[in-house]
Design a protein around this motif. Structure first.
Motif, PDB file in Angstrom:
ATOM      1  N   SER A 146       0.821  -1.303   0.056  1.00 51.82           N
ATOM      2  CA  SER A 146      -0.033  -0.124  -0.033  1.00 51.82           C
ATOM      3  C   SER A 146       0.899   1.161   0.121  1.00 51.82           C
ATOM      4  O   SER A 146       2.007   1.370   0.802  1.00 51.82           O
TER       5      SER A 146
ATOM      6  N   LYS B 207       0.962   2.184  -7.248  1.00 53.60           N
ATOM      7  CA  LYS B 207       0.474   1.483  -8.057  1.00 53.60           C
ATOM      8  C   LYS B 207      -0.617   2.187  -8.878  1.00 53.60           C
ATOM      9  O   LYS B 207      -0.680   2.033  -9.870  1.00 53.60           O
TER      10      LYS B 207
ATOM     11  N   ASP C  32      -8.491  -1.672  -6.413  1.00 51.75           N
ATOM     12  CA  ASP C  32      -8.880  -1.060  -5.125  1.00 51.75           C
ATOM     13  C   ASP C  32     -10.400  -1.004  -5.104  1.00 51.75           C
ATOM     14  O   ASP C  32     -11.377  -0.979  -4.360  1.00 51.75           O
TER      15      ASP C  32
ATOM     16  N   HIS D  26     -12.690  -4.324  -3.885  1.00 50.97           N
ATOM     17  CA  HIS D  26     -12.799  -5.075  -2.812  1.00 50.97           C
ATOM     18  C   HIS D  26     -14.083  -4.812  -2.344  1.00 50.97           C
ATOM     19  O   HIS D  26     -14.821  -3.739  -2.635  1.00 50.97           O
TER      20      HIS D  26
ATOM     21  N   MET E 265      -9.699  -2.351   6.322  1.00 51.33           N
ATOM     22  CA  MET E 265      -8.677  -1.467   5.976  1.00 51.33           C
ATOM     23  C   MET E 265      -8.679  -0.009   6.336  1.00 51.33           C
ATOM     24  O   MET E 265      -7.739   0.556   6.946  1.00 51.33           O
TER      25      MET E 265
ATOM     26  N   ARG F 167      -8.981 -11.911   1.283  1.00 52.48           N
ATOM     27  CA  ARG F 167      -8.531 -11.583  -0.223  1.00 52.48           C
ATOM     28  C   ARG F 167      -8.846 -12.693  -1.206  1.00 52.48           C
ATOM     29  O   ARG F 167      -8.970 -12.234  -2.596  1.00 52.48           O
TER      30      ARG F 167
ATOM     31  N   TRP G 246     -11.861 -11.348  -3.739  1.00 49.32           N
ATOM     32  CA  TRP G 246     -11.287 -10.152  -4.563  1.00 49.32           C
ATOM     33  C   TRP G 246     -10.219 -10.734  -5.442  1.00 49.32           C
ATOM     34  O   TRP G 246     -10.404 -10.205  -6.791  1.00 49.32           O
TER      35      TRP G 246
ATOM     36  N   SER H 233      -2.107  -5.244  -5.323  1.00 48.56           N
ATOM     37  CA  SER H 233      -0.881  -5.304  -4.474  1.00 48.56           C
ATOM     38  C   SER H 233      -0.184  -6.721  -4.736  1.00 48.56           C
ATOM     39  O   SER H 233       1.031  -6.850  -4.569  1.00 48.56           O
TER      40      SER H 233
ATOM     41  N   ARG I 149      -0.633  11.151   1.889  1.00 53.49           N
ATOM     42  CA  ARG I 149      -1.955  10.813   1.144  1.00 53.49           C
ATOM     43  C   ARG I 149      -3.240  11.047   1.888  1.00 53.49           C
ATOM     44  O   ARG I 149      -3.372  10.823   2.599  1.00 53.49           O
TER      45      ARG I 149
ATOM     46  N   HIS J 287      -7.998   8.221   0.692  1.00 55.39           N
ATOM     47  CA  HIS J 287      -7.864   7.142   0.567  1.00 55.39           C
ATOM     48  C   HIS J 287      -8.215   6.031   1.668  1.00 55.39           C
ATOM     49  O   HIS J 287      -8.131   6.544   2.926  1.00 55.39           O
TER      50      HIS J 287
ATOM     51  N   ALA K 237      -7.447   3.411   2.840  1.00 59.23           N
ATOM     52  CA  ALA K 237      -6.780   2.604   3.512  1.00 59.23           C
ATOM     53  C   ALA K 237      -5.743   3.306   4.533  1.00 59.23           C
ATOM     54  O   ALA K 237      -5.412   4.544   4.374  1.00 59.23           O
TER      55      ALA K 237
ATOM     56  N   GLN L 201       1.560  -5.260   5.505  1.00 61.75           N
ATOM     57  CA  GLN L 201       1.719  -5.237   3.992  1.00 61.75           C
ATOM     58  C   GLN L 201       3.408  -5.976   3.971  1.00 61.75           C
ATOM     59  O   GLN L 201       3.409  -6.669   2.823  1.00 61.75           O
TER      60      GLN L 201
HETATM   61  O1  6PG Z   1      -4.071  -7.263  -0.167  1.00 63.79           O
HETATM   62  C1  6PG Z   1      -4.280  -6.156   0.526  1.00 63.79           C
HETATM   63  O2  6PG Z   1      -4.024  -6.250   1.668  1.00 63.79           O
HETATM   64  C2  6PG Z   1      -4.758  -4.956  -0.015  1.00 63.79           C
HETATM   65  O3  6PG Z   1      -5.238  -5.143  -1.329  1.00 63.79           O
HETATM   66  C3  6PG Z   1      -3.824  -3.915  -0.099  1.00 63.79           C
HETATM   67  O4  6PG Z   1      -2.608  -4.460  -0.286  1.00 63.79           O
HETATM   68  C4  6PG Z   1      -4.220  -2.667  -0.804  1.00 63.79           C
HETATM   69  O5  6PG Z   1      -3.055  -2.050  -0.830  1.00 63.79           O
HETATM   70  C5  6PG Z   1      -5.317  -2.027  -0.160  1.00 63.79           C
HETATM   71  O6  6PG Z   1      -6.181  -2.273  -1.261  1.00 63.79           O
HETATM   72  C6  6PG Z   1      -5.011  -0.692   0.012  1.00 63.79           C
HETATM   73  O7  6PG Z   1      -4.945  -0.040  -1.221  1.00 63.79           O
HETATM   74  P1  6PG Z   1      -3.581   0.982  -1.691  1.00 63.79           P
HETATM   75  O8  6PG Z   1      -2.798  -0.207  -2.151  1.00 63.79           O
HETATM   76  O9  6PG Z   1      -4.041   1.494  -3.056  1.00 63.79           O
HETATM   77  O10 6PG Z   1      -2.982   1.720  -0.670  1.00 63.79           O
END
Ligand code: 6PG
Ligand code: ADP
Length: 222
Positions: free
Chosen positions: A10, A14, A33, A36, A44, A55, A58, A83, A119, A122, A124, A132
């Motif tokens: 995150s 990306k 994103d 999800h 998150m 996950r 998704w 991700s 940021r 968002h 997250a 992560q």
């Molecule tokens: O697998 C995961 O845990 C999520 O997908 C995560 O990796 C993703 O990063 C989030 O969706 C946050 O969004 P951003 O990556 O855009 O911050």
């Protein structure tokens, strides 16, 4: 044209890089994103990391999109910002879409932390960042190994084990494999690592675009 998955933790860039890359490639862009389920977004948003089970649906949705693109032998690229932290996730994404390539945007924890905190707007929460990096399961070499992160440091060592294999595995696709080419992260998984610590988005896009151009013989815009 193949599918390009722009992967990483995150905040690694990306969405920014993926959207810009799709533009210069005249391709289609999908941000994972947007796929999800609400329950994942709620988790998150509270700073709670997703589990493998969270996950699965998704990833399967994204896999179907990649598969549909691959199956139609398209004349344009599909760029997906996702991700794809674990190798098993990348294998899921490649199921039925074997020509999918991965671009791994990586940087030390402290660099990404600063970007995430800055940021705005968002869902997250920056608190998920530690998990992560812990989930990040790399089987390809990256130049940047963070001294503050044991997972990344271990990946640097992992290069020794994977370099020989990837040289051979790359032969099918390109006939050669150097650090600047698509690195093979195991059978069927091609990863292009990009250190995003200091490069601007346009520089990253130019770098990846040139590599794609050399690989597929397609000129990029801009
Ligand atoms: O697998 C995961 O845990 C999520 O997908 C995560 O990796 C993703 O990063 C989030 O969706 C946050 O969004 P951003 O990556 O855009 O911050
Ligand atoms: N190469 C870069 N250099 C500096 N800042 C960046 C770079 N790439 C992205 N950013 C910024 O970092 C933040 C996270 O980028 P974003 O594209 O949302 O990452 P992700 O989609 O991986 O979560 C955003 O505020 C973005 O503007």
């Amino acid at each position: 044209m193949p599918q390009i998955v722009v992967m990483g933790v995150s905040g690694c860039g990306k969405s920014s890089v993926g959207a810009a890359l799709a533009t210069v490639l005249s391709g289609e862009f999908i941000d994972a994103d947007d796929y999800h389920p609400q329950c994942n977004i709620d988790l998150m948003s509270r700073g709670t990391p997703l589990t493998d089970n969270d996950r699965v649906p998704w990833l399967h949705t994204l896999q179907r999109l990649l598969q549909a693109h691959s199956k139609n032998t398209p004349t344009h690229y599909l760029v997906v910002a996702c991700s794809a932290l674990k190798r098993s996730y990348r294998e899921t994404l490649q199921t039925g879409a074997a020509d999918t390539l991965f671009v791994h945007l990586h940087a030390p924890y402290s660099v990404i932390w600063d970007r995430l905190v800055a940021r705005q707007g968002h869902f997250a929460h920056s608190d998920i960042l530690k998990s992560q990096y812990e989930a990040l399961d790399l089987d390809h070499p990256t130049a940047a190994t963070s001294t503050t992160n044991p997972t990344a440091a271990r990946d640097g060592d992992g290069c020794v084990a994977t370099c020989t294999d990837r040289d051979e595995a790359c032969t099918d696709r390109k006939g050669a494999c150097t650090d600047r080419d698509w690195a093979c992260a195991g059978p069927g998984i091609n990863v292009y690592p990009v250190d995003v610590s200091t490069l601007q988005v346009c520089e990253i896009v130019s770098d990846v675009g040139q590599c794609l151009g050399q690989t597929y013989g397609v000129a990029i815009n801009g």
